[in-house]
Design an enzyme around this catalytic site. Sequence first.
Site, PDB file in Angstrom:
ATOM      1  N   PRO A  20       0.828  -1.218   0.000  1.00  0.00           N
ATOM      2  CA  PRO A  20       0.000   0.000   0.000  1.00  0.00           C
ATOM      3  C   PRO A  20       0.859   1.263   0.000  1.00  0.00           C
ATOM      4  CG  PRO A  20      -0.481  -1.425   1.897  1.00  0.00           C
ATOM      5  CD  PRO A  20       0.702  -1.990   1.216  1.00  0.00           C
ATOM      6  N   GLY A  35       6.931   2.743   2.651  1.00  0.00           N
ATOM      7  CA  GLY A  35       8.380   2.896   2.561  1.00  0.00           C
ATOM      8  C   GLY A  35       9.039   2.158   1.423  1.00  0.00           C
ATOM      9  N   THR A  46       9.810   3.284  -1.662  1.00  0.00           N
ATOM     10  CA  THR A  46      10.832   4.136  -2.280  1.00  0.00           C
ATOM     11  C   THR A  46      12.042   4.302  -1.370  1.00  0.00           C
ATOM     12  OG1 THR A  46       9.121   5.334  -3.507  1.00  0.00           O
ATOM     13  CG2 THR A  46      11.262   6.407  -3.287  1.00  0.00           C
ATOM     14  N   SER A  64     -13.468 -12.152  -1.160  1.00  0.00           N
ATOM     15  CA  SER A  64     -13.250 -12.750   0.157  1.00  0.00           C
ATOM     16  C   SER A  64     -14.424 -12.578   1.117  1.00  0.00           C
ATOM     17  CB  SER A  64     -11.986 -12.165   0.794  1.00  0.00           C
ATOM     18  OG  SER A  64     -12.101 -10.772   0.948  1.00  0.00           O
ATOM     19  N   LYS A  66      -5.757  -7.922   7.088  1.00  0.00           N
ATOM     20  CA  LYS A  66      -7.079  -8.285   7.608  1.00  0.00           C
ATOM     21  C   LYS A  66      -7.014  -8.668   9.080  1.00  0.00           C
ATOM     22  CE  LYS A  66      -8.870  -9.713   3.113  1.00  0.00           C
ATOM     23  NZ  LYS A  66      -9.358 -10.809   2.259  1.00  0.00           N
TER      24      LYS A  66
END
Length: 686
Positions: free
Chosen positions: A271, A275, A277, A593, A636
Amino acid sequence: SASTRTSPPGKILSYEKDSRCLMAQVDDLEEIMPDDELKAEAYRRTILKSFFEWLRNTKQGLPDEQMDQLKQITDPGETADFLSAQLLLTPRQRQDVLEETNVMDRLRLVHHLLDQEIQIGRLEAEINGDVRAKMDKEQQDYYLRQKIKSIHDRLGDSVSQEQEAEDYRKKLKESGIPQEFKAKIGKVIDHLAAMPPMMAETAVARNYLDWIFSLPWNKESQDKLDLKEAKKLLDHDHYGLTKIKERILEYLAVRVLAPDAKAPIICFVGPPGVGKTSLAQSIANAMGRKFARISLGGIHDEAEIRGHRRTYIGAMPGRFIEAIAQAKTKNPLILLDEIDKMSSDYKGDTASAMLEVLDSEQNHKFRDHYVELPVDLSEVLFIASANSMQDIPGPLLDRMEIIEVSSYTENEKFHIAKDHLLAKQFEKNGVADGKLKITDKALRMVISSYTREAGVRSLERQIGEICRKAARRIYEGDEKMIRVTGTNLEDFLGKPKYRPEKKNKKNEVGIVRGLAWTSVGGVTLEIEVNLMPGKGSVVLTGKLGDVMKESAQTGISYIRSISEDYHIDPEFFQKHDIHIHVPEGAVPKDGPSAGITMATAILSAVTGKPVRADVAMTGEITLRGRVLPIGGLKEKLLAAKNAGMKTVCIPKENEQDLAEISEEIVGDMEIIPVEHMDQVIKAAFV
């Protein structure tokens, strides 16, 4: 001499030399006269014509007395003797003419010698003409160059175009461009020198040469392959991420043992804000390589990858040539940022163009349309980043090694903020040196009540906002130091923006808590089912996607297939309407799901049995009730933990993923791997 002979030639039999002169005994030789006088006369005239042609070609003149003497000679033999004396012959050739007593043979010999001299004369004339023309051209060029230089000097120009071309030639000589391509670049430089300065093509040629010489053809950095130092650097720059750091150190170890091995193309998937990059930047620092970043988000033109043809106005090289020039080494680390957000249109397929770049069998001779010379990309270490693996084109995905960078836990966010973000924002906003103090409790409240994300980007913005407000208070007031606590946090950030997701307070019928993955991490979804007298229709609300709608239909079909096991009236589904709703209707929801969650909620509503409020679940369902695996398990489970769930049902096939999830997330939760809906129902129902 043959030219002054007035008597038949003689042959020396012997000679004596004393102090006064040289004396010889001579025997007369008789000349063999020609049988055909007409033929001899024709030869005489022919060699006369050749002689005068030789005089014209060599631009030599014959003295008047010799010309008169030649006119008076009518004998063919004497004519041959006279002409041989005028030619530029060697002593051996002159002796051959003198010794030839057969007049016809002597005429033929002189004719042959004349032809040779004429050919030599013609070649000399051509050579002289070429030399003269070259000298004239060089003198003309020198004159013109001096004139141009004089004009530039009058105008005050610092560097003339010829001097500029000379500078380019010097750069070409010193550059590492392969020898077989230097001639091609040399032609461009010569073309530039000959063009008028104000021509548009001059700027095009100059721009092209500047790009060519900005590329590091033979410059490369040496890898620093100290694993202990690399581990220390990674631990300093990043909190957690144990598996990822181990994989990076494994890569560095392979580089130590096999320096010439082809580097894999690593792709960090996760997401925003986790971090990816900065991880790539840390790898470059650990290896001692230059770092360059190529943002691929929204690129839809193939020329962005391969470059434009130089014939187009405003032509530029592709992004990879720009990155190499920016890094100034031929072996940098290049980050391909947002590789999942490339698109294609009528201008070409960018993903297909990327295949050549990322294929280690092809990229050692990557051809950019602008540069037009093969550039070696095989020593470049490529690292890609993406938010979603599903959006990366298949052929590209096949060439990359996927490393998932998942969401941070609340505790990980706390340590990242405390160890990295606070000091960074304090320095950036001028509140360092003890002017601002944010307590641990306040920091945890910022994480839980003011941000909802997988990474820490929004958290950093909130810390920055606290720093700015504190900076203003310090400037305007008398406070020397400001302390932010859980009590006064609202004075800096306002009312909390998010309410932590919590489990329901009591067990209810037809309400089940599901788990979902989003671009900002995991969330819990409450699924509600109501029954009403009707004609058996199904209503789905909550802005559900096609996949979730199909999961609902599958769940209903499965519940109808097992209705006898739960003593449900066979006519029940024809006499009742089923309404399935997922709250927060403005937010789009889709994914594979939610199948077991919907089936459980439908069965609860139909049977009237309540579902435990502290149970969450995730998994897809088949018509036979089998539970299929899902993705994003860590996110999740983290959402379930934050909501206070005690039990979580996950697909049996995802049980192996638990080994990579920290104990901090799993905590006190009971994780139940399930293969069939019977197990889900047993765990969920009161």
